[in-house]
Each structure stands twice: as C-alpha cells, then as structure tokens.
Scaffold this motif. Structure first.
Motif, PDB file in Angstrom:
ATOM      1  N   UNK A  46       0.851  -1.184   0.000  1.00  0.00           N
ATOM      2  CA  UNK A  46       0.000   0.000   0.000  1.00  0.00           C
ATOM      3  C   UNK A  46       0.892   1.241   0.000  1.00  0.00           C
ATOM      4  N   UNK A  47       0.397   2.308  -0.612  1.00  0.00           N
ATOM      5  CA  UNK A  47       1.175   3.543  -0.681  1.00  0.00           C
ATOM      6  C   UNK A  47       0.264   4.738  -0.491  1.00  0.00           C
ATOM      7  N   UNK A  48       0.796   5.756   0.193  1.00  0.00           N
ATOM      8  CA  UNK A  48       0.110   7.040   0.298  1.00  0.00           C
ATOM      9  C   UNK A  48       0.814   7.986  -0.658  1.00  0.00           C
ATOM     10  N   UNK A  49       0.106   8.398  -1.675  1.00  0.00           N
ATOM     11  CA  UNK A  49       0.673   9.311  -2.661  1.00  0.00           C
ATOM     12  C   UNK A  49      -0.157  10.590  -2.675  1.00  0.00           C
ATOM     13  N   UNK A  50       0.438  11.632  -3.220  1.00  0.00           N
ATOM     14  CA  UNK A  50      -0.263  12.917  -3.335  1.00  0.00           C
ATOM     15  C   UNK A  50      -0.060  13.467  -4.735  1.00  0.00           C
ATOM     16  N   UNK A  51      -1.153  13.870  -5.353  1.00  0.00           N
ATOM     17  CA  UNK A  51      -1.071  14.518  -6.653  1.00  0.00           C
ATOM     18  C   UNK A  51      -0.831  16.008  -6.416  1.00  0.00           C
ATOM     19  N   UNK A  52       0.346  16.464  -6.817  1.00  0.00           N
ATOM     20  CA  UNK A  52       0.754  17.859  -6.587  1.00  0.00           C
ATOM     21  C   UNK A  52       0.376  18.693  -7.805  1.00  0.00           C
ATOM     22  N   UNK A  53      -0.444  19.712  -7.566  1.00  0.00           N
ATOM     23  CA  UNK A  53      -1.008  20.503  -8.662  1.00  0.00           C
ATOM     24  C   UNK A  53      -0.551  21.956  -8.528  1.00  0.00           C
ATOM     25  N   UNK A  54       0.404  22.395  -9.353  1.00  0.00           N
ATOM     26  CA  UNK A  54       0.793  23.804  -9.353  1.00  0.00           C
ATOM     27  C   UNK A  54      -0.126  24.608 -10.260  1.00  0.00           C
ATOM     28  N   UNK A  55      -0.325  25.868  -9.924  1.00  0.00           N
ATOM     29  CA  UNK A  55      -1.151  26.765 -10.738  1.00  0.00           C
ATOM     30  C   UNK A  55      -0.235  27.793 -11.384  1.00  0.00           C
ATOM     31  N   UNK A  56      -0.102  27.734 -12.711  1.00  0.00           N
ATOM     32  CA  UNK A  56       0.798  28.638 -13.427  1.00  0.00           C
ATOM     33  C   UNK A  56       0.068  29.735 -14.182  1.00  0.00           C
ATOM     34  N   UNK A  57      -1.239  29.836 -13.994  1.00  0.00           N
ATOM     35  CA  UNK A  57      -1.977  30.906 -14.660  1.00  0.00           C
ATOM     36  C   UNK A  57      -1.767  32.225 -13.914  1.00  0.00           C
ATOM     37  N   UNK A  58      -1.734  33.299 -14.649  1.00  0.00           N
ATOM     38  CA  UNK A  58      -1.559  34.619 -14.036  1.00  0.00           C
ATOM     39  C   UNK A  58      -2.863  35.217 -13.521  1.00  0.00           C
ATOM     40  N   UNK A  59      -3.998  34.673 -13.987  1.00  0.00           N
ATOM     41  CA  UNK A  59      -5.259  35.314 -13.639  1.00  0.00           C
ATOM     42  C   UNK A  59      -6.362  34.350 -13.195  1.00  0.00           C
ATOM     43  N   UNK A  60      -6.213  33.057 -13.456  1.00  0.00           N
ATOM     44  CA  UNK A  60      -7.273  32.096 -13.141  1.00  0.00           C
ATOM     45  C   UNK A  60      -6.821  31.111 -12.072  1.00  0.00           C
ATOM     46  N   UNK A  61      -7.794  30.539 -11.369  1.00  0.00           N
ATOM     47  CA  UNK A  61      -7.523  29.551 -10.331  1.00  0.00           C
ATOM     48  C   UNK A  61      -7.851  28.150 -10.838  1.00  0.00           C
ATOM     49  N   UNK A  62      -7.158  27.153 -10.288  1.00  0.00           N
ATOM     50  CA  UNK A  62      -7.497  25.758 -10.583  1.00  0.00           C
ATOM     51  C   UNK A  62      -8.708  25.376  -9.753  1.00  0.00           C
ATOM     52  N   UNK A  63      -9.782  24.938 -10.407  1.00  0.00           N
ATOM     53  CA  UNK A  63     -11.025  24.667  -9.693  1.00  0.00           C
ATOM     54  C   UNK A  63     -11.458  23.202  -9.793  1.00  0.00           C
TER      55      UNK A  63
END
Length: 244
Positions: A46-63
């Motif tokens: 078993x493994x605990x993993x994390x999906x790392x999500x960077x936001x590179x937009x200058x004006x919008x958010x990751x939703x």
C-alpha cells in the motif's frame, strides 16, 4: 529622424515579445505539470501518494482536478484524504479477472477521482495544492500512468495525458507516473546453512570426553578411599586398649 528611430525601436520590441511568446509558450495558462509524490512505491503493498497541482496561470484559479487510474493496472482499495474546501467523487468500472484483496474477489475498481473546489477554495495563481490518496495492493507492473485534467476558472483545461516513451525526452504534457519496484524479500527468508563438523572436531570431542571420564573416575576412587579411611579410624576408637 528621431521619430523614425522611435518607430523602429518599438517595432523591434514588439517583434521580440512575439518571438519570446511563441518560443517559451508564455501565452498558455499552465507550464508546470501535475506530478505524483513520492514517485516510487513497492509492488504488492500500500502507498500514500499525493497529486501535486501547481497553478501557473496569471489570472485564473485551478477549480477541478480529474485523475484517471490506469485500466491495465486496477487497484482494489482506493481512499482519499479530505482536502479543505474541496469535494471529491469517484467512479468505478468492472474488472475481469477480479482483483483479490485480503482473500476477497473484487469485480469493480475505481477508475477516476474528481476533486472540485467549493466557493473560493481554488488554487490561486502562484500556489499549489496536494491531493492525497491511499492505494493498494499495488499491481505487479513496472509503473502506473495517471492521465490528469486540470481545469481553470476561466474555462481553460490543461491535459496532462502524454505517456512517457523509454529513451525519449519528456513529452509536452506529461501524465503523472508512479514507478513500482519489485517487493523486497522478507528478512530471514534465506535457508540457513547447516554446520558441518570436521574430523578434527570429532577427535577433539572424543579427547574431551575421555578426559572428563577419567576425572570422574578419579573423583569416585578418592571418595571411596576417604570413606574406608573414616571406617578404619572409627573402628580403632571403639577397640579397648590392651593392659600391660
């Protein structure tokens, strides 16, 4: 003349900006890709993993984040950790042959995980967010490729779906990859080697046994002599002394 120079300078600046945008891709909303951390785990565990999500937009958010689990490597147990401000939903699919988990045969497996931001909880420009997941037992394959869609508040979607090719450069939109190593052999699994006695060891054992036997015999003889001596002494004490 001065006006001509200013016009030429402005034109050159615009041309340079356009070229930089075309080459470096500054116009796109996301240049950093989604990754899975850690990047390695062991098969069968078993493994605990994390999906790392960077936001590179200058004006919008990751939703929204959609992670598709590989069809060729189904996992029987998939559970998510709550992320404040985000809701999570899973989709399942039929698997054949069934997956064995702790003696049970499972005919369904999670095929997709979707996180959706609530209110103002999206990943802002210049920030990143991790989405933890527990997976297992991990399949007997070399790697798991998680094709991922990253949706922004302005409607743009970054599709991290390109699979890596052995020996090739990283693709333009690489999918997160979890490398799986073969499980290590349990400690103490090696067959113990039996000790083989040499002829010299046997001779030493025989010599030691003989010496011990002689010592015991001598001790018994000494005790017997002591007992006889004590009896003789007691007898002389009991006999009357002859009168002259």
């Amino acid at each position: 003349m001065t006006r001509f120079r200013r016009t030429a300078t402005a034109a050159a600046a615009l041309a340079f900006t356009a070229a930089a945008t075309a080459v470096l891709g500054f116009a796109g909303p996301a240049s950093a890709h989604v990754t899975v951390n850690p990047k390695e785990a062991a098969q069968g565990g078993y493994a605990r993993v994390a999906f790392r999500v960077p936001n590179e937009s200058d004006s919008a958010s990751t939703v929204k984040l959609e992670v598709v689990l590989p069809e060729n490597a189904p996992v029987g147990s998939v559970s998510t950790m709550p992320v404040p401000g985000w809701t999570v939903a899973t989709e399942k699919r039929k698997v054949d042959p069934p997956i064995e988990v702790h003696g049970s045969q499972l005919t369904e497996a999670v095929s997709k995980i979707t996180w959706t931001a609530s209110g103002d909880a999206g990943v802002k420009p210049g920030q990143f967010q991790e989405f933890p997941v527990s997976l297992g037992p991990l399949p007997q394959v070399d790697s798991m490729v998680f094709k991922t869609l990253q949706t922004y508040s302005d409607g743009n979607i970054s599709r991290w779906i390109d699979e890596p090719a052995p020996g090739a450069e990283e693709p333009e939109h690489p999918a997160p990859v979890l490398t799986l190593a073969a499980a290590a052999a349990p400690a103490g699994s090696a067959t113990p080697t039996a000790a083989v006695a040499s002829p010299d060891d046997d001779d030493d054992d025989d010599g030691n046994g003989l010496a011990v036997g002689l010592g015991v015999a001598g001790l018994v003889a000494g005790l017997a002599g002591l007992a006889l001596g004590g009896l003789a002494f007691a007898r002389t004490r009991r006999e009357p002394v002859a009168k002259a």
